[in-house]
Design a protein around this motif. Structure first.
Motif, PDB file in Angstrom:
ATOM      1  N   SER A   1     -79.709  -7.651  20.466  1.00  0.00           N
ATOM      2  CA  SER A   1     -79.720  -6.862  19.244  1.00  0.00           C
ATOM      3  C   SER A   1     -80.432  -5.522  19.437  1.00  0.00           C
ATOM      4  CB  SER A   1     -80.405  -7.655  18.123  1.00  0.00           C
ATOM      5  OG  SER A   1     -81.721  -7.965  18.534  1.00  0.00           O
ATOM      6  N   ASN A   2     -80.936  -5.270  20.617  1.00  0.00           N
ATOM      7  CA  ASN A   2     -81.807  -4.119  20.791  1.00  0.00           C
ATOM      8  C   ASN A   2     -81.510  -3.449  22.133  1.00  0.00           C
ATOM      9  OD1 ASN A   2     -83.987  -2.454  21.328  1.00  0.00           O
ATOM     10  ND2 ASN A   2     -85.429  -3.771  20.232  1.00  0.00           N
ATOM     11  N   MET A   3     -81.133  -2.177  22.074  1.00  0.00           N
ATOM     12  CA  MET A   3     -80.753  -1.431  23.277  1.00  0.00           C
ATOM     13  C   MET A   3     -81.904  -1.367  24.284  1.00  0.00           C
ATOM     14  SD  MET A   3     -78.088  -0.079  24.318  1.00  0.00           S
ATOM     15  CE  MET A   3     -77.667   0.691  25.837  1.00  0.00           C
ATOM     16  N   GLU A   4     -83.099  -1.088  23.749  1.00  0.00           N
ATOM     17  CA  GLU A   4     -84.281  -0.946  24.593  1.00  0.00           C
ATOM     18  C   GLU A   4     -84.503  -2.202  25.447  1.00  0.00           C
ATOM     19  OE1 GLU A   4     -88.410   1.179  24.545  1.00  0.00           O
ATOM     20  OE2 GLU A   4     -86.399   1.821  24.089  1.00  0.00           O
ATOM     21  N   GLU A   5     -84.398  -3.355  24.793  1.00  0.00           N
ATOM     22  CA  GLU A   5     -84.642  -4.617  25.493  1.00  0.00           C
ATOM     23  C   GLU A   5     -83.543  -4.873  26.518  1.00  0.00           C
ATOM     24  OE1 GLU A   5     -87.432  -4.873  24.807  1.00  0.00           O
ATOM     25  OE2 GLU A   5     -87.973  -6.208  23.170  1.00  0.00           O
ATOM     26  N   LEU A   6     -82.341  -4.456  26.186  1.00  0.00           N
ATOM     27  CA  LEU A   6     -81.231  -4.633  27.112  1.00  0.00           C
ATOM     28  C   LEU A   6     -81.499  -3.845  28.395  1.00  0.00           C
ATOM     29  CD1 LEU A   6     -78.404  -5.906  27.434  1.00  0.00           C
ATOM     30  CD2 LEU A   6     -77.467  -3.746  26.666  1.00  0.00           C
ATOM     31  N   ILE A   7     -82.003  -2.630  28.210  1.00  0.00           N
ATOM     32  CA  ILE A   7     -82.308  -1.793  29.381  1.00  0.00           C
ATOM     33  C   ILE A   7     -83.436  -2.418  30.189  1.00  0.00           C
ATOM     34  CG2 ILE A   7     -83.153   0.469  30.124  1.00  0.00           C
ATOM     35  CD1 ILE A   7     -81.784   1.574  27.558  1.00  0.00           C
ATOM     36  N   HIS A   8     -84.448  -2.896  29.473  1.00  0.00           N
ATOM     37  CA  HIS A   8     -85.554  -3.570  30.165  1.00  0.00           C
ATOM     38  C   HIS A   8     -85.042  -4.714  31.018  1.00  0.00           C
ATOM     39  CE1 HIS A   8     -88.928  -2.013  27.436  1.00  0.00           C
ATOM     40  NE2 HIS A   8     -89.172  -1.616  28.675  1.00  0.00           N
ATOM     41  N   HIS A   9     -84.198  -5.525  30.403  1.00  0.00           N
ATOM     42  CA  HIS A   9     -83.650  -6.680  31.101  1.00  0.00           C
ATOM     43  C   HIS A   9     -82.893  -6.236  32.342  1.00  0.00           C
ATOM     44  CE1 HIS A   9     -80.704  -9.876  31.886  1.00  0.00           C
ATOM     45  NE2 HIS A   9     -81.661 -10.694  31.510  1.00  0.00           N
ATOM     46  N   PHE A  10     -82.048  -5.235  32.160  1.00  0.00           N
ATOM     47  CA  PHE A  10     -81.231  -4.750  33.274  1.00  0.00           C
ATOM     48  C   PHE A  10     -82.110  -4.211  34.401  1.00  0.00           C
ATOM     49  CE2 PHE A  10     -78.901  -1.280  35.361  1.00  0.00           C
ATOM     50  CZ  PHE A  10     -77.873  -2.021  35.903  1.00  0.00           C
ATOM     51  N   LYS A  11     -83.086  -3.381  34.034  1.00  0.00           N
ATOM     52  CA  LYS A  11     -83.930  -2.782  35.073  1.00  0.00           C
ATOM     53  C   LYS A  11     -84.775  -3.841  35.777  1.00  0.00           C
ATOM     54  CE  LYS A  11     -84.259   1.039  36.169  1.00  0.00           C
ATOM     55  NZ  LYS A  11     -83.441   1.619  37.255  1.00  0.00           N
ATOM     56  N   LEU A  12     -85.251  -4.804  35.015  1.00  0.00           N
ATOM     57  CA  LEU A  12     -86.121  -5.821  35.609  1.00  0.00           C
ATOM     58  C   LEU A  12     -85.350  -6.660  36.623  1.00  0.00           C
ATOM     59  CD1 LEU A  12     -88.921  -7.112  35.604  1.00  0.00           C
ATOM     60  CD2 LEU A  12     -88.118  -8.682  33.864  1.00  0.00           C
ATOM     61  N   PHE A  13     -84.105  -6.977  36.333  1.00  0.00           N
ATOM     62  CA  PHE A  13     -83.380  -7.867  37.237  1.00  0.00           C
ATOM     63  C   PHE A  13     -82.562  -7.128  38.289  1.00  0.00           C
ATOM     64  CE2 PHE A  13     -84.322 -10.878  33.815  1.00  0.00           C
ATOM     65  CZ  PHE A  13     -84.928 -11.845  34.591  1.00  0.00           C
ATOM     66  N   THR A  14     -82.482  -5.796  38.183  1.00  0.00           N
ATOM     67  CA  THR A  14     -81.842  -5.080  39.289  1.00  0.00           C
ATOM     68  C   THR A  14     -82.920  -4.456  40.172  1.00  0.00           C
ATOM     69  OG1 THR A  14     -81.559  -3.179  37.821  1.00  0.00           O
ATOM     70  CG2 THR A  14     -79.660  -4.607  38.168  1.00  0.00           C
TER      71      THR A  14
END
Lengths: 201, 420
Positions: free
Chosen positions: B330-343
């Motif tokens: 539901s949140n763009m910011e968290e999506l980016i966090h997730h993506f950056k953390l796992f890449t």
């Protein structure tokens, strides 16, 4: 009560004085850096001086600093890092010495100070090619019999140089150049300081 | 006539392992024998060397966590604990208090798993069969706990820098009707409640079970003949040889990192440190058996606390720990966090840290040098078994071949962590 890291560091500065090239207290740990030629002397003193009494060598390892910060670091390539602990006094210290010569990294063996250093030094020799002067039995320990090279050096490829297979026709094990290509899924990335404030919650 | 007499007393060199059931994995031991007496023992190790330390230099900090399980594959979560503590130290973060209690509980469950396996196999090596079956019965319950919480019976990959992966589940998996399970109600009797209820039930049953093991061995004449006075290490030599954990305590030092340099939630725990007197195999056996009782006490205290104190189990900093699924969707910011953390993974500030835990076998330490990248620059694992096995020559000298097996057993050797 054990000494605080700061108090221990002061105590160490008093005892070792000019032998400490650099030192700091960071993250609650005391780190000393000494010259390679002082390595044995400092270790003996750390063990024998009653206020310090580092009676156990917890860990001894080699470090290859050649690719540190993408190779921008100045100074010697190979370092020997020892982690000491005092069971009597309950404190710890980390001692590091950089080897003078990058081609033939040499440091005195501390097997006569702590018997446990025997295998640790064999390991550092095996993996980094650091030679411990005065070691009674400096053989390879972890790698294969007849292994060539020092695999933990930064210029040694992760996938190695040779692979082994059984040849049914010759009926023996063969060594041949590796057939796999080195592959890195996630690249190593160095960011500028405080990038996105990472790391500090 | 004289030459024949000389030929009769020559020394033999014998190869032991690496494929020997009493070698606890892949130990190759070259024994120089005078008759049946060991003159020199030269362990050849490295047959299980997987270069974990080098692999970690090529992986992000998060990707290395499951590798830790495979070091000492008998005390999985403890290895993860030391690794996570070292990363946390560099990051300058503290996990939430509930995560600390969960870690302590799992460390102690793992200690039980390790000691039970050790006791069973050590007994088996020396000739006691029953103890092995008894120990593996209890291991099964504990591995069910592992499975219920982490999804894996052994290689948990449960701890994360900043906490643990998830909270303890509310239910315990139950046996289902299938061939071989005759009395389901009996089997599932202690599995009706949450995982914590199951562990609590276990802690109540366990002391009596330890008594059972002790009836088999502690006063057993054969057991004592095989272990008393074997592999004696004096206190001074124990320190010189870099012993830690039960090996050091067996020689008479009340040294335990859980007490001396408390980490996680151990400062809140009430437990004792057993200490040996003679430094022989029998004393080390007694120390470890008593440690099981103490671990059981610690687990009971953790269960009690965890039942009363709900809360977060991983930190909220999404540069280090992933955001929740819902927030992510539901949140763009968290999506980016997730993506950056796992890449790309987390960036750990430049510096070096050493973190050690009181592992089932001794001090397990992780030394990380970071240059500020998303991967460790150097990771050194201080395996407790390594210096112990190094003392093989000294401990076995002058003993019989059969005692070598008892000495290997008492060291609690696991090759995953010696060879790394």
């Amino acid at each position: 009560m054990p000494l605080t890291p700061e108090a221990l560091y002061e105590r160490l500065q008093e005892s070792l004085d000019d032998k400490i090239v650099a030192g700091k207290v960071a993250l609650g740990e005391v780190t000393l850096e000494v010259k390679a030629e002082d390595w044995h002397g400092v270790c003996t003193q750390l063990r024998d001086e009653s206020g310090l009494a580092f009676d156990t060598l917890i860990d001894l390892s080699g470090v290859d600093y050649s690719a540190y910060k993408d190779g921008t670091r100045e100074g010697g390539r190979f370092a020997v890092v020892a982690h000491l602990q005092s069971v009597a006094k309950n404190h710890r210290v980390r001692v590091r010495a950089f080897c003078d010569d990058d081609e033939l990294p040499l440091v005195a063996s501390v097997v006569d100070v702590w018997a446990v250093a025997n295998w640790y030094e064999r390991e550092a020799f095996d993996l980094y090619g650091i030679v411990f002067d005065g070691h009674p039995d400096l053989r390879r320990i972890l790698t294969d019999y007849g292994f060539i090279g020092h695999p933990f050096r930064k210029d040694f490829p992760l996938s190695g140089n040779v692979e082994m297979r059984y040849d049914p026709e010759l009926k023996r094990v063969l060594y041949q150049p590796v057939s796999i290509d080195p592959r890195e899924v996630t690249p190593r990335i160095l960011r500028e300081d405080n990038y996105g404030d990472s790391g500090r919650g | 006539m004289e030459t024949a007499a000389v030929a009769e007393i020559r020394n033999y060199t014998m190869n032991f392992g690496p494929q020997h059931p009493a070698a606890h994995g892949v130990l190759r031991l070259v024994l120089e024998l005078d008759g049946e007496v060991v003159e020199r023992a030269d362990p050849h190790i490295g047959l299980l060397h997987r270069a974990t330390e080098k692999l970690a230099e090529h992986k992000t900090f998060l990707q290395s966590v499951p590798y830790m399980d495979r070091l000492d594959y008998m005390s999985m979560t403890m290895n993860e604990h030391a690794y996570c503590m070292a990363v946390e130290k560099l990051l300058g973060i503290e996990p939430p208090i509930r995560a600390k209690y969960i870690r302590v509980m799992f460390d102690e469950i793992t200690r039980l798993l390790n000691h039970l396996l050790w006791l069973g196999t050590h007994g088996l090596d020396v000739g006691a069969m029953t103890i092995f079956l008894y120990c593996f019965r209890e291991r099964e319950d504990l591995m069910d706990v592992y499975e219920a919480v982490t999804g894996a019976r052994m290689h948990a990959a449960y701890y994360r820098p900043g906490g643990v992966y998830r909270d303890l589940p509310d239910c315990m998996p139950q046996f289902k009707a299938e061939a071989g399970h005759k009395d389901l109600d009996y089997l599932n009797a202690n599995r009706q409640g949450s995982v914590l209820d199951f562990i609590e039930d276990f802690t109540k049953r366990f002391p009596a079970l330890v008594d059972e093991y002790e009836t088999l061995l502690t006063d057993n004449r054969i057991w004592k003949q095989r272990t008393v006075g074997i592999g004696v290490v004096t206190p001074e030599r124990a320190k010189q040889l870099g012993f830690t954990g039960p090996m050091l305590r067996g020689s008479g030092f009340a040294w335990d990192l859980r007490k001396m340099q408390p980490y996680a939630a151990y400062e809140h725990m009430d437990f004792e440190i057993p200490v040996g007197k003679n430094g022989d195999c029998y004393d080390r056996y007694l120390v470890r058996v008593e440690e099981m009782r103490q671990s059981n006490r610690i687990i009971a205290q953790c269960v009690d606390w965890l039942k009363k104190n709900p809360g977060p189990v991983i930190i909220e900093n999404h540069k280090i720990a992933p955001p929740g699924r819902e927030a992510m969707k539901s949140n763009m910011e968290e999506l980016i966090h997730h993506f950056k953390l796992f890449t790309e993974g987390m960036h750990v500030p430049e510096g070096e840290a050493y973190a050690a835990v009181e592992h089932a076998k001794g001090e397990f330490g992780v030394y990380i040098v970071s240059d500020g990248a998303n991967k460790p620059y150097r990771l050194k694992l201080r395996a407790p078994g390594f210096p112990h096995l190094a003392a093989m020559d000294e401990m076995a000298r002058g003993h019989m071949i059969a005692d070598v097996v008892a000495i290997i057993g008492t060291m609690d050797i696991v090759f995953g962590d010696i060879d790394r």
